[in-house]
Design a protein around this motif. Structure first.
Motif, PDB file in Angstrom:
ATOM      1  N   SER A 178      37.722 -21.022  -9.426  1.00  0.00           N
ATOM      2  CA  SER A 178      38.218 -22.134 -10.267  1.00  0.00           C
ATOM      3  C   SER A 178      38.959 -21.662 -11.448  1.00  0.00           C
ATOM      4  O   SER A 178      38.304 -20.898 -12.211  1.00  0.00           O
ATOM      5  CB  SER A 178      36.994 -23.113 -10.431  1.00  0.00           C
ATOM      6  OG  SER A 178      37.412 -24.091 -11.608  1.00  0.00           O
ATOM      7  N   GLY A 237      35.712 -27.178 -17.091  1.00  0.00           N
ATOM      8  CA  GLY A 237      35.091 -25.672 -16.687  1.00  0.00           C
ATOM      9  C   GLY A 237      34.413 -25.245 -17.777  1.00  0.00           C
ATOM     10  O   GLY A 237      34.711 -25.344 -18.937  1.00  0.00           O
ATOM     11  N   TYR A 238      33.411 -24.221 -17.608  1.00  0.00           N
ATOM     12  CA  TYR A 238      32.902 -23.507 -18.760  1.00  0.00           C
ATOM     13  C   TYR A 238      32.651 -22.181 -18.341  1.00  0.00           C
ATOM     14  O   TYR A 238      32.366 -21.834 -17.195  1.00  0.00           O
ATOM     15  CB  TYR A 238      31.479 -24.156 -19.031  1.00  0.00           C
ATOM     16  CG  TYR A 238      30.317 -24.140 -17.886  1.00  0.00           C
ATOM     17  CD1 TYR A 238      29.397 -23.311 -17.784  1.00  0.00           C
ATOM     18  CD2 TYR A 238      30.022 -25.107 -17.064  1.00  0.00           C
ATOM     19  CE1 TYR A 238      28.528 -22.981 -16.825  1.00  0.00           C
ATOM     20  CE2 TYR A 238      29.242 -25.223 -15.945  1.00  0.00           C
ATOM     21  CZ  TYR A 238      28.398 -24.083 -16.084  1.00  0.00           C
ATOM     22  OH  TYR A 238      27.479 -23.899 -14.954  1.00  0.00           O
ATOM     23  N   GLY A 239      32.386 -21.169 -19.261  1.00  0.00           N
ATOM     24  CA  GLY A 239      32.367 -19.691 -18.977  1.00  0.00           C
ATOM     25  C   GLY A 239      31.538 -19.055 -20.136  1.00  0.00           C
ATOM     26  O   GLY A 239      31.950 -19.176 -21.442  1.00  0.00           O
ATOM     27  N   HIS A 265      39.659 -23.781 -14.081  1.00  0.00           N
ATOM     28  CA  HIS A 265      39.138 -24.145 -15.073  1.00  0.00           C
ATOM     29  C   HIS A 265      38.038 -23.316 -15.584  1.00  0.00           C
ATOM     30  O   HIS A 265      37.870 -23.106 -16.900  1.00  0.00           O
ATOM     31  CB  HIS A 265      38.451 -25.515 -14.701  1.00  0.00           C
ATOM     32  CG  HIS A 265      39.299 -26.651 -13.975  1.00  0.00           C
ATOM     33  ND1 HIS A 265      40.371 -27.362 -15.017  1.00  0.00           N
ATOM     34  CD2 HIS A 265      39.538 -27.205 -12.993  1.00  0.00           C
ATOM     35  CE1 HIS A 265      40.834 -28.097 -14.248  1.00  0.00           C
ATOM     36  NE2 HIS A 265      40.783 -28.070 -12.971  1.00  0.00           N
ATOM     37  N   GLU A 266      37.266 -22.677 -14.644  1.00  0.00           N
ATOM     38  CA  GLU A 266      36.416 -21.626 -15.233  1.00  0.00           C
ATOM     39  C   GLU A 266      37.031 -20.484 -15.597  1.00  0.00           C
ATOM     40  O   GLU A 266      36.582 -19.937 -16.668  1.00  0.00           O
ATOM     41  CB  GLU A 266      35.498 -21.302 -14.001  1.00  0.00           C
ATOM     42  CG  GLU A 266      34.640 -22.254 -13.542  1.00  0.00           C
ATOM     43  CD  GLU A 266      33.606 -21.747 -12.246  1.00  0.00           C
ATOM     44  OE1 GLU A 266      33.182 -20.751 -12.275  1.00  0.00           O
ATOM     45  OE2 GLU A 266      33.616 -22.536 -11.288  1.00  0.00           O
ATOM     46  N   CYS A 267      38.151 -20.110 -15.217  1.00  0.00           N
ATOM     47  CA  CYS A 267      38.848 -18.958 -15.776  1.00  0.00           C
ATOM     48  C   CYS A 267      39.249 -19.123 -17.234  1.00  0.00           C
ATOM     49  O   CYS A 267      39.228 -18.447 -18.202  1.00  0.00           O
ATOM     50  CB  CYS A 267      40.066 -18.449 -14.733  1.00  0.00           C
ATOM     51  SG  CYS A 267      39.235 -17.389 -13.439  1.00  0.00           S
ATOM     52  N   SER A 315      29.423 -19.048 -15.121  1.00  0.00           N
ATOM     53  CA  SER A 315      30.444 -19.763 -15.320  1.00  0.00           C
ATOM     54  C   SER A 315      30.225 -20.922 -14.322  1.00  0.00           C
ATOM     55  O   SER A 315      29.241 -20.716 -13.388  1.00  0.00           O
ATOM     56  CB  SER A 315      31.703 -19.112 -15.156  1.00  0.00           C
ATOM     57  OG  SER A 315      31.711 -18.639 -13.905  1.00  0.00           O
ATOM     58  N   GLY A 316      30.743 -21.983 -14.388  1.00  0.00           N
ATOM     59  CA  GLY A 316      30.804 -23.143 -13.643  1.00  0.00           C
ATOM     60  C   GLY A 316      31.563 -24.198 -13.951  1.00  0.00           C
ATOM     61  O   GLY A 316      32.421 -24.218 -14.922  1.00  0.00           O
ATOM     62  N   THR A 317      31.617 -25.283 -13.010  1.00  0.00           N
ATOM     63  CA  THR A 317      32.492 -26.592 -13.337  1.00  0.00           C
ATOM     64  C   THR A 317      31.439 -27.824 -13.359  1.00  0.00           C
ATOM     65  O   THR A 317      30.867 -27.865 -12.230  1.00  0.00           O
ATOM     66  CB  THR A 317      33.335 -26.657 -12.339  1.00  0.00           C
ATOM     67  OG1 THR A 317      34.196 -25.359 -12.058  1.00  0.00           O
ATOM     68  CG2 THR A 317      34.411 -27.868 -12.489  1.00  0.00           C
ATOM     69  N   PRO A 365      35.579 -16.348 -10.628  1.00  0.00           N
ATOM     70  CA  PRO A 365      35.366 -17.489 -10.053  1.00  0.00           C
ATOM     71  C   PRO A 365      36.838 -18.028  -9.567  1.00  0.00           C
ATOM     72  O   PRO A 365      37.776 -17.774 -10.159  1.00  0.00           O
ATOM     73  CB  PRO A 365      34.920 -18.663 -11.271  1.00  0.00           C
ATOM     74  CG  PRO A 365      35.135 -17.783 -12.654  1.00  0.00           C
ATOM     75  CD  PRO A 365      35.244 -16.557 -12.175  1.00  0.00           C
TER      76      PRO A 365
END
Length: 163
Positions: A138, A14-16, A140-142, A30-32, A136
């Motif tokens: 996800s 995940g990224y943000g 992972h994004e959070c 944000s995304g994965t 999001p």
């Protein structure tokens, strides 16, 4: 300042991106980055490297925050996450991007005030700190957004205390 948080994983990274302007925080992206479990590890790591490289180039953060490796009882998953972290560090290094690392405990403590907070509590506080309910789905994004928030808060505190 724009900070990119990255929650490393071999299946889902995940990224943000969080920006602080006039002492207000806002999520910009944000995304994965996903890899296929059926692919060989070398292929998965290549997908991750290319994905992180693209995200860093596209979002142009001022800094990247990466979660420190958390040791648990599953050695196989620790090894895979360690390999993912190595590829992420390499991609950031090639991009000339400074990387700061925080433990999960530090992130949870900073964002929720409780180092033992559950993922749902972190998610709730990320929304509160960013002033949005539109987060999001996800985790992972959070988590990645939480890492970026942690760095911005830590940076602000260091500035206030001269640390």
């Amino acid at each position: 300042m724009k900070v990119l948080g990255i929650d490393p994983g071999i299946s889902n990274t995940g990224y943000g991106l969080v920006e602080e302007a006039a002492r207000r925080l806002s999520a910009l992206a944000s995304g994965t980055i996903k890899t296929a479990p059926s692919d060989e590890m070398a292929v998965r790591l290549d997908v991750l490297y290319r994905g992180v490289t693209e995200v860093v180039e596209r979002l142009a953060p001022d800094a990247v925050v990466l979660e420190e490796l958390f040791f648990n009882t599953n050695q196989k998953s620790v090894m895979a996450v360690g390999q993912a972290r190595g590829v992420i560090l390499l991609a950031c290094g090639h991009a000339g991007m400074p990387v700061v690392e925080y433990t999960p405990l530090q992130v949870k403590q900073t964002v929720t005030g409780n180092g033992n907070a559950k993922k749902e509590q972190v998610r709730y506080m990320v929304g509160a700190l960013l002033g949005t309910r539109d987060l999001p789905s996800s985790l992972h994004e959070c988590d990645a957004l939480a890492m970026a928030i942690c760095h911005l808060h830590s940076r602000r505190m260091a500035g206030l205390t001269g640390g």
